[in-house]
Design an enzyme around this catalytic site. Structure first.
Site, PDB file in Angstrom:
ATOM      1  N   TYR A  14       3.771-126.163 103.778  1.00 30.81           N
ATOM      2  CA  TYR A  14       4.362-125.554 102.904  1.00 30.81           C
ATOM      3  C   TYR A  14       3.853-124.404 102.568  1.00 30.81           C
ATOM      4  O   TYR A  14       3.866-123.135 102.577  1.00 30.81           O
ATOM      5  CB  TYR A  14       5.582-126.029 102.093  1.00 30.81           C
ATOM      6  CG  TYR A  14       6.521-124.718 101.774  1.00 30.81           C
ATOM      7  CD1 TYR A  14       7.705-123.930 102.726  1.00 30.81           C
ATOM      8  CD2 TYR A  14       6.173-124.300 100.230  1.00 30.81           C
ATOM      9  CE1 TYR A  14       8.144-122.801 101.623  1.00 30.81           C
ATOM     10  CE2 TYR A  14       7.228-123.118  99.763  1.00 30.81           C
ATOM     11  CZ  TYR A  14       7.989-122.719 100.616  1.00 30.81           C
ATOM     12  OH  TYR A  14       8.576-121.570 100.179  1.00 30.81           O
ATOM     13  N   GLU A  15       2.782-124.853 101.337  1.00 30.85           N
ATOM     14  CA  GLU A  15       1.892-123.827 100.368  1.00 30.85           C
ATOM     15  C   GLU A  15       1.002-123.582 100.973  1.00 30.85           C
ATOM     16  O   GLU A  15      -0.168-123.463 100.743  1.00 30.85           O
ATOM     17  CB  GLU A  15       1.782-124.893  99.202  1.00 30.85           C
ATOM     18  CG  GLU A  15       3.077-125.120  98.553  1.00 30.85           C
ATOM     19  CD  GLU A  15       2.269-125.705  96.925  1.00 30.85           C
ATOM     20  OE1 GLU A  15       1.373-127.032  97.184  1.00 30.85           O
ATOM     21  OE2 GLU A  15       3.613-125.595  96.328  1.00 30.85           O
ATOM     22  N   TYR A  50      12.933-119.987  89.962  1.00 31.52           N
ATOM     23  CA  TYR A  50      13.537-120.760  88.187  1.00 31.52           C
ATOM     24  C   TYR A  50      13.844-119.546  87.893  1.00 31.52           C
ATOM     25  O   TYR A  50      13.310-119.904  86.481  1.00 31.52           O
ATOM     26  CB  TYR A  50      11.397-120.331  88.337  1.00 31.52           C
ATOM     27  CG  TYR A  50      11.448-121.729  89.609  1.00 31.52           C
ATOM     28  CD1 TYR A  50      12.060-123.450  90.017  1.00 31.52           C
ATOM     29  CD2 TYR A  50      10.086-121.537  90.135  1.00 31.52           C
ATOM     30  CE1 TYR A  50      11.461-123.952  90.313  1.00 31.52           C
ATOM     31  CE2 TYR A  50       9.320-122.765  90.597  1.00 31.52           C
ATOM     32  CZ  TYR A  50       9.905-123.337  91.587  1.00 31.52           C
ATOM     33  OH  TYR A  50       9.581-124.702  91.543  1.00 31.52           O
TER      34      TYR A  50
END
Length: 157
Positions: A25-26, A130
Site C-alpha cells: 500500500y505504501e 487523522y
C-alpha cells in the site's frame, strides 16, 4: 462481528503478512527485509513492540504495532504507533478508528503524555482521517533516520 485483541506469538505469521500488505500500500514492498522469526524474537521475546490485531468474524483484517517512548519535556511515557493498517476491502467500517481508540485507552491507562505517529506526505486519505480525529500534524519537525549501515558507520567513528 468485529473485535480487537492483543497479538500472541502464534500471530507472528499474520503480523508479517499484514506488514507486507502495508508495504505494498505504501509502495515500499522492497523495504521489507524482516522475517517471521525475527519479528517473533523482537516483538514477543525481546518485547520491543506490542501488536493489536483487528478481526472481523475471527479473520485478521488489520493491525497496530506500537511501542513506548519517553518525553523529556512532558516527563512521561508516550505511545509511538509505528504502523496502523486495515486491509483495503475492510476500510470504511470504523476498524482503523477502533484501533486508534484502543491505543488511546492504553495511553490513558498508562498515564502517557503523548500518542504519536508518522504518515507519508502523499497519504492524503490517512492525513485527513487523522485530522478528523483531532490529531495535529507536527509540521515544524523533520524525521531523521540512520539505517543499519548508517548506524554501523556512526558507531565506528
Amino acid at each position: 462481528m468485529f473485535k480487537i485483541r492483543k497479538a500472541t506469538e502464534n500471530d507472528t505469521p499474520i503480523i508479517f503478512d499484514l506488514i507486507k500488505k502495508l508495504a505494498v500500500y505504501e509502495k515500499l514492498e522492497n523495504d521489507v527485509i524482516t522475517s517471521v522469526e525475527e519479528l517473533k524474537e523482537n516483538i514477543f521475546s525481546n518485547n520491543f513492540a506490542k501488536v493489536l490485531i483487528a478481526e472481523e468474524d475471527e479473520n485478521p483484517v488489520g493491525f497496530a504495532l506500537y511501542f513506548y517512548n519517553f518525553s523529556t519535556f512532558v516527563g512521561k511515557p508516550g505511545i509511538y504507533l509505528e504502523d496502523l493498517f486495515v486491509e483495503p476491502e475492510h476500510r470504511g467500517k470504523g476498524y482503523g478508528k477502533s484501533l486508534l481508540i484502543e491505543l488511546a485507552k492504553i495511553a490513558a491507562a498508562k498515564n502517557c503524555g503523548r500518542f504519536e505517529w508518522s504518515v507519508l506526505d502523499w497519504n492524503t486519505p490517512s492525513i485527513e482521517f487523522y485530522k478528523a480525529l483531532g490529531a495535529k500534524p507536527m509540521e515544524e519537525w523533520t524525521v531523521f533516520r540512520l539505517d543499519k549501515k548508517g548506524i554501523s558507520d556512526l558507531a565506528g567513528k
